[in-house]
Scaffold this motif. Structure first.
Motif, PDB file in Angstrom:
ATOM      1  N   ASP A   1       0.765  -1.101   0.313  1.00 35.21           N
ATOM      2  CA  ASP A   1       0.271   0.332   0.335  1.00 35.21           C
ATOM      3  C   ASP A   1       0.877   1.294   0.234  1.00 35.21           C
ATOM      4  O   ASP A   1       1.781   0.641   0.319  1.00 35.21           O
ATOM      5  N   TYR A   2      -0.090   2.136  -0.543  1.00 35.27           N
ATOM      6  CA  TYR A   2       1.014   4.002  -0.655  1.00 35.27           C
ATOM      7  C   TYR A   2       0.321   4.020   0.931  1.00 35.27           C
ATOM      8  O   TYR A   2       0.538   5.729   0.267  1.00 35.27           O
ATOM      9  N   GLU A   3       1.172   4.219   1.926  1.00 32.99           N
ATOM     10  CA  GLU A   3       0.951   4.294   3.127  1.00 32.99           C
ATOM     11  C   GLU A   3       1.896   5.760   3.129  1.00 32.99           C
ATOM     12  O   GLU A   3       2.861   5.377   3.342  1.00 32.99           O
ATOM     13  N   GLU A   4       1.228   6.186   3.810  1.00 33.52           N
ATOM     14  CA  GLU A   4       2.946   7.192   4.209  1.00 33.52           C
ATOM     15  C   GLU A   4       3.085   8.156   4.814  1.00 33.52           C
ATOM     16  O   GLU A   4       3.492   8.656   6.439  1.00 33.52           O
ATOM     17  N   TYR A   5       1.537   7.795   5.879  1.00 32.24           N
ATOM     18  CA  TYR A   5       1.155   8.379   7.325  1.00 32.24           C
ATOM     19  C   TYR A   5       1.819   7.201   8.392  1.00 32.24           C
ATOM     20  O   TYR A   5       1.219   5.750   7.855  1.00 32.24           O
ATOM     21  N   TRP A   6       3.188   7.101   8.922  1.00 38.88           N
ATOM     22  CA  TRP A   6       4.136   6.316   9.553  1.00 38.88           C
ATOM     23  C   TRP A   6       3.036   5.778  10.640  1.00 38.88           C
ATOM     24  O   TRP A   6       3.930   4.168  11.240  1.00 38.88           O
ATOM     25  N   LEU A   7       1.894   6.112  11.891  1.00 34.48           N
ATOM     26  CA  LEU A   7       1.512   5.475  12.463  1.00 34.48           C
ATOM     27  C   LEU A   7       0.760   4.330  12.376  1.00 34.48           C
ATOM     28  O   LEU A   7      -0.192   4.179  11.742  1.00 34.48           O
TER      29      LEU A   7
END
Length: 190
Positions: A105-111
């Protein structure tokens, strides 16, 4: 204290073992299905209460308008709880810590903790299930919510404990919203 440390180590080990087994077996079908499922969460979470509200306005149905308000409020509460908890816990996504986890997934948010996608999906599904108690509403809503949680693990962006916490936050917010709506409806009738 020793028992607490061992229990914590065991639960972390189980968390990554379960994630590994879900994340490792890649297929084109899974990639397509889970990407579609995960990316549909925000539009679905908005479209359901908006669609119910529009239907309520068109048909002049006060109950549908209240349902839309309750569902929208539940999703807002679920989002606030999830976002706040992410910043309090401050847990990084699994692919940061474990190089063998495949990020799909191109998840930018790291939490990571809890899963916001899962929280929103379970909030929407639980809201629908509580209000419209028909099998043809409940079954697809549950399958959808479970698919979202599974997708987030398959994509390597959440641990199973993130998904479980997200499901509890979403379902809990929906239940709370439902109870508030019932309480307010009871007060208005008096």
């Amino acid at each position: 204290m020793v028992i607490s440390i061992r229990l914590n180590a065991y639960s972390q080990h189980a968390d990554i073992d379960i994630l590994k087994s879900i994340n490792k077996n890649e297929t084109t079908f899974k990639n397509t299905y889970f990407e579609f499922t995960a990316s549909s969460v925000n539009p679905v979470s908005i479209a359901v209460p908006v669609g119910i509200a529009v239907t309520g306005f068109i048909t002049h149905d006060k109950n549908l308008k209240l349902d839309a308000l309750y569902m929208g409020g539940s999703i807002l509460v679920s989002s606030l709880v999830t976002f706040s908890t992410k910043h309090i816990v401050n847990r990084k996504r699994p692919f940061y810590k474990y190089p063998f986890i495949i990020k799909r997934d191109y998840e930018e948010y790291w939490l990571s903790f809890p899963s916001g996608h899962t929280s929103a999906a379970f909030c929407t599904a639980t809201s629908l299930a509580l209000r419209y108690r028909k099998w043809y509403v409940i079954a697809p809503a549950c399958v959808y919510a479970i698919s979202v949680g599974w997708a987030r693990m398959y994509q390597g962006v959440h641990y199973p404990s993130d998904v479980l916490a997200g499901a509890l936050a979403g379902a809990g917010s929906a239940w709370l919203g439902y109870r508030v709506q019932k309480w307010m409806s009871g007060k208005k009738e008096r």
